[in-house]
Design a protein around this motif. Structure first.
Motif, mmCIF file in Angstrom:
data_model
loop_
_atom_site.group_PDB
_atom_site.id
_atom_site.type_symbol
_atom_site.label_atom_id
_atom_site.label_comp_id
_atom_site.label_asym_id
_atom_site.label_seq_id
_atom_site.Cartn_x
_atom_site.Cartn_y
_atom_site.Cartn_z
ATOM 1 N N MET A 1 29.390 -23.305 24.260
ATOM 2 C CA MET A 1 29.284 -21.935 23.759
ATOM 3 C C MET A 1 27.915 -21.387 24.110
ATOM 4 S SD MET A 1 29.583 -20.521 19.870
ATOM 5 C CE MET A 1 29.297 -18.788 19.562
ATOM 6 N N ASN A 2 27.861 -20.174 24.635
ATOM 7 C CA ASN A 2 26.602 -19.580 25.077
ATOM 8 C C ASN A 2 26.381 -18.212 24.446
ATOM 9 O OD1 ASN A 2 25.831 -21.628 27.118
ATOM 10 N ND2 ASN A 2 27.727 -20.954 28.104
ATOM 11 N N LEU A 3 25.142 -17.984 24.016
ATOM 12 C CA LEU A 3 24.702 -16.680 23.529
ATOM 13 C C LEU A 3 23.576 -16.219 24.444
ATOM 14 C CD1 LEU A 3 25.551 -18.505 20.903
ATOM 15 C CD2 LEU A 3 24.599 -16.598 19.636
ATOM 16 N N THR A 4 23.645 -14.979 24.887
ATOM 17 C CA THR A 4 22.659 -14.456 25.827
ATOM 18 C C THR A 4 22.058 -13.159 25.297
ATOM 19 O OG1 THR A 4 23.917 -15.398 27.675
ATOM 20 C CG2 THR A 4 22.228 -13.768 28.208
ATOM 21 N N ASN A 5 20.761 -13.216 24.994
ATOM 22 C CA ASN A 5 19.995 -12.028 24.586
ATOM 23 C C ASN A 5 20.663 -11.265 23.441
ATOM 24 O OD1 ASN A 5 17.643 -10.497 24.940
ATOM 25 N ND2 ASN A 5 18.745 -8.937 26.104
ATOM 26 N N ILE A 6 21.096 -12.010 22.417
ATOM 27 C CA ILE A 6 21.815 -11.414 21.289
ATOM 28 C C ILE A 6 20.846 -10.652 20.387
ATOM 29 C CG2 ILE A 6 23.070 -11.931 19.157
ATOM 30 C CD1 ILE A 6 24.784 -12.179 21.627
ATOM 31 N N GLY A 7 21.247 -9.456 19.998
ATOM 32 C CA GLY A 7 20.496 -8.661 19.026
ATOM 33 C C GLY A 7 21.452 -8.037 18.036
ATOM 34 N N TYR A 8 20.963 -7.799 16.811
ATOM 35 C CA TYR A 8 21.796 -7.135 15.819
ATOM 36 C C TYR A 8 20.918 -6.316 14.876
ATOM 37 C CZ TYR A 8 25.302 -6.049 12.340
ATOM 38 O OH TYR A 8 26.140 -5.365 11.507
ATOM 39 N N THR A 9 21.339 -5.073 14.627
ATOM 40 C CA THR A 9 20.654 -4.185 13.688
ATOM 41 C C THR A 9 21.660 -3.693 12.669
ATOM 42 O OG1 THR A 9 19.154 -3.445 15.451
ATOM 43 C CG2 THR A 9 19.258 -2.102 13.454
ATOM 44 N N GLY A 20 16.924 -10.754 21.061
ATOM 45 C CA GLY A 20 16.645 -11.660 22.177
ATOM 46 C C GLY A 20 17.017 -13.106 21.940
ATOM 47 N N ILE A 21 18.099 -13.383 21.185
ATOM 48 C CA ILE A 21 18.505 -14.765 20.903
ATOM 49 C C ILE A 21 19.356 -15.280 22.055
ATOM 50 C CG2 ILE A 21 19.694 -16.307 19.314
ATOM 51 C CD1 ILE A 21 17.303 -15.057 18.031
ATOM 52 N N THR A 22 18.892 -16.325 22.709
ATOM 53 C CA THR A 22 19.638 -16.967 23.794
ATOM 54 C C THR A 22 19.795 -18.453 23.470
ATOM 55 O OG1 THR A 22 18.837 -15.397 25.457
ATOM 56 C CG2 THR A 22 19.659 -17.525 26.247
ATOM 57 N N LEU A 23 21.056 -18.920 23.407
ATOM 58 C CA LEU A 23 21.336 -20.297 22.994
ATOM 59 C C LEU A 23 22.505 -20.870 23.780
ATOM 60 C CD1 LEU A 23 21.386 -20.000 19.081
ATOM 61 C CD2 LEU A 23 19.572 -21.003 20.465
ATOM 62 N N ALA A 24 22.493 -22.188 23.924
ATOM 63 C CA ALA A 24 23.653 -22.923 24.411
ATOM 64 C C ALA A 24 23.955 -23.986 23.359
ATOM 65 C CB ALA A 24 23.373 -23.564 25.765
ATOM 66 N N PRO A 53 27.651 -8.122 18.012
ATOM 67 C CA PRO A 53 26.225 -7.938 18.294
ATOM 68 C C PRO A 53 25.922 -6.529 18.776
ATOM 69 C CG PRO A 53 27.268 -9.247 20.011
ATOM 70 C CD PRO A 53 28.289 -9.085 18.923
ATOM 71 N N SER A 54 24.752 -6.033 18.398
ATOM 72 C CA SER A 54 24.319 -4.709 18.864
ATOM 73 C C SER A 54 23.953 -4.748 20.339
ATOM 74 C CB SER A 54 23.105 -4.234 18.043
ATOM 75 O OG SER A 54 23.383 -4.231 16.668
ATOM 76 N N GLU A 55 23.534 -5.907 20.808
ATOM 77 C CA GLU A 55 23.206 -6.079 22.228
ATOM 78 C C GLU A 55 23.418 -7.533 22.604
ATOM 79 O OE1 GLU A 55 18.389 -6.768 21.826
ATOM 80 O OE2 GLU A 55 19.146 -4.747 22.191
ATOM 81 N N GLY A 56 23.544 -7.786 23.902
ATOM 82 C CA GLY A 56 23.734 -9.145 24.379
ATOM 83 C C GLY A 56 25.204 -9.541 24.404
ATOM 84 N N GLY A 182 11.049 -14.432 17.084
ATOM 85 C CA GLY A 182 12.258 -14.876 17.743
ATOM 86 C C GLY A 182 12.675 -16.254 17.271
ATOM 87 N N ALA A 183 13.455 -16.930 18.087
ATOM 88 C CA ALA A 183 14.013 -18.230 17.732
ATOM 89 C C ALA A 183 13.626 -19.270 18.777
ATOM 90 C CB ALA A 183 15.529 -18.139 17.608
#
Length: 523
Positions: A1-9, A20-24, A53-56, A182-183
């Motif tokens: 599972m991959n998350l790329t540049n996730i943002g939420y407001t 800017g959350i990016t994870l594998a 997500p708002s972005e990513g 960030g993370a």
């Protein structure tokens, strides 16, 4: 599972809670840790598809399940679990001590019993990706060990949001540390990752100090060069030189032509450029802020030496009537008091109590196994307090109405009062700006706000039921210092031994006595 540049407001919020959350993510347990309000639960909801997500982008075709941190939330498939008597379901019930009738009376269960049921249903669903949000809130030590053993057998992708150091170290071999910048994913247990984080923080603090020292040195040097340049400019001027002093005029002219006297000015420009670079370096060095520290409270102990008094008696644990001996002193008209200790209706389980008092400066710890009657006893104390005893009560799980009420009261405060409340929230290790921006407070932030608002009323007694539930580690330490220094009376229900040792001196211990009954001992 991959998350790329996730943002939420959150709608209406001024700042994003995630950016800017990016994870594998791979199979196995990954811890998600960080201070209250940093976005841990929001990230989990995005991962599970509950929030867009708002972005990513995120890519997965996995079956997800999430065990909510709020013990009041019944699992969506609770009825299906209750009707399943296949081997896996029966084994889960036995392992976690879940009784067959619990799903059918969820609203009557204690917080710890509900939490066990939530965990059992989440594991029973056997998802590809499982999020456990504070699974050991409300539970006693034996239940914590049972939950850890059950989670250790899960073979999918697991995300563990927790402030329970023992649980994180026992399950996780990597942890996502979330903070203002960030993370960061760190390999190893929580303890190993936390040690690395502290080393990085110390290095950043040292680098910032070095940069500030260098900036100060360059600033002093620049000032000396500025003075030298001004002296040179003054010397180059022919003003004040006697027109007949041809030698002096010739020397000044020669210095201007050769450029020798402009060296000081150029040095000043070079020094100014170096100073600007040094100041930028000092500003760019980020050191995470901690809101640790004691809270000064303008609170005095009550003039009444005893705030609560109850004679020896029995307290029904099924919502029945209190025995005659259970009424508080001065409550002569209590309509639910039964003569000779006989409760009306069918006899049910009871909590047998000795004579109880809470002095005006006494700090009391109430301990016992899940479901033994602690919260019932707290309600009894609250109901029997005289109206003239100001009390700050923070429940185990605030309701939606209590959440709305706390936020509404904050918005109605005068500026000085609001500053006082937000000052306490800050010292409990939360950013008060989040509350002012209108963002959704996390459960930990809400409990801090409720406590801070209670301080406005100058309480004679603070009552907190499981106060460290939902709190991050820094917040727990700050709360411990605040409660230990509270000058009034305190009634604290908790499974956190370190907190109780630091903040209380008297212990009320509930022990089971068979047939559903319990006995209260004063230590």
């Amino acid at each position: 599972m991959n998350l790329t540049n996730i943002g939420y407001t959150y709608p209406g919020a001024a700042q994003p809670v995630l950016s800017g959350i990016t994870l594998a993510l791979a199979p196995g347990w990954c811890g998600i840790v960080g201070d209250n309000g940093c976005g841990k639960t929001t990230l989990a909801r995005v991962v599970c598809g509950q929030l867009a997500p708002s972005e990513g982008t995120l890519t997965h075709g996995l079956v997800c399940a999430m065990c909510e941190q709020d013990a009041n939330v019944a699992p969506a498939r609770l009825a299906e679990f209750a009707c399943d008597y296949a081997a896996d379901a029966v084994r889960l019930r036995a392992r976690l001590g879940v009784q067959d009738d619990w799903p059918w009376r969820f609203d009557e269960l204690s917080g710890g019993q509900r939490k066990r049921l939530q965990v059992a249903v989440a594991l029973w669903e056997r998802p590809d990706l499982l999020v456990m949000d504070e699974p050991t809130n409300h539970v006693d030590a034996p239940t914590r060990r049972a939950i850890m053993g059950a989670l250790a057998e899960f073979r999918g992708i697991g995300l563990l949001i927790s402030h329970d150091r023992e649980l994180l170290d026992g399950l996780c071999r990597r942890c996502l540390f979330m903070g203002p910048r960030g993370a960061v994913m760190r390999p190893g247990t929580w303890s190993e990752g936390a040690a690395q984080e502290e080393r990085e923080r110390a290095e950043a603090s040292h680098a910032r100090d070095v940069a500030r020292t260098e900036a100060a040195r360059i600033r002093r040097e620049a000032e000396r060069r500025r003075q030298r340049a001004e002296q040179s400019a003054s010397r180059r001027s022919l003003r004040g030189v006697d027109p007949r002093d041809h030698d002096t005029r010739e020397k000044i002219g020669r210095a201007v032509v050769t450029g020798k006297d402009g060296i000081a000015g150029r040095s000043r420009a070079v020094a100014a450029a170096r100073l600007e670079r040094a100041e930028r370096a000092a500003e760019a060095t980020f050191v995470e802020r901690r809101y640790d520290g004691s809270v000064w409270m303008d609170v005095r102990p009550s003039a009444r030496k005893v705030l609560f008094r109850a004679a020896e008696g029995e307290l029904p644990l099924d919502g029945g009537a209190v025995s005659a001996a259970g009424a508080s002193a001065g409550d002569e008209s209590a309509g639910d008091v039964q003569e000779d200790g006989a409760a009306s209706g069918e006899a049910g389980p009871v909590l047998r109590m000795p004579a109880l008092t809470i002095g005006n400066t006494e700090h009391v710890a109430l301990v016992g196994a899940n479901g033994s009657g602690k919260t019932t006893l707290v309600r009894h104390v609250m109901e029997r307090l005289d109206p003239d005893v100001p009390c700050c009560y923070v429940p185990q799980e605030p309701t939606e109405a209590e959440r709305r009420g706390a936020l509404a009261r904050l918005g109605e405060l005068l500026p000085d009062e609001r500053g006082f409340v937000l000052g306490i929230v800050a010292r409990l290790n939360s950013d008060p700006a989040r509350l002012l921006e209108g963002g959704e407070p996390s459960p930990g932030e809400l409990r801090k706000l409720m406590l801070a608002l209670g301080m406005l009323d100058k309480p004679a007694l603070i009552v907190m039921d499981e106060p460290t539930n939902h709190l991050d580690l820094h917040s727990t330490q700050a709360l411990q210092e605040l409660l230990a220094g509270f000058p009034g009376a305190l009634l604290l229900v908790s499974h956190d031994a370190a907190l109780l040792d630091a903040a209380t001196s008297t212990r009320w211990e509930v022990e089971r006595a068979g047939e559903g009954d319990a006995v209260l001992h004063v230590r």
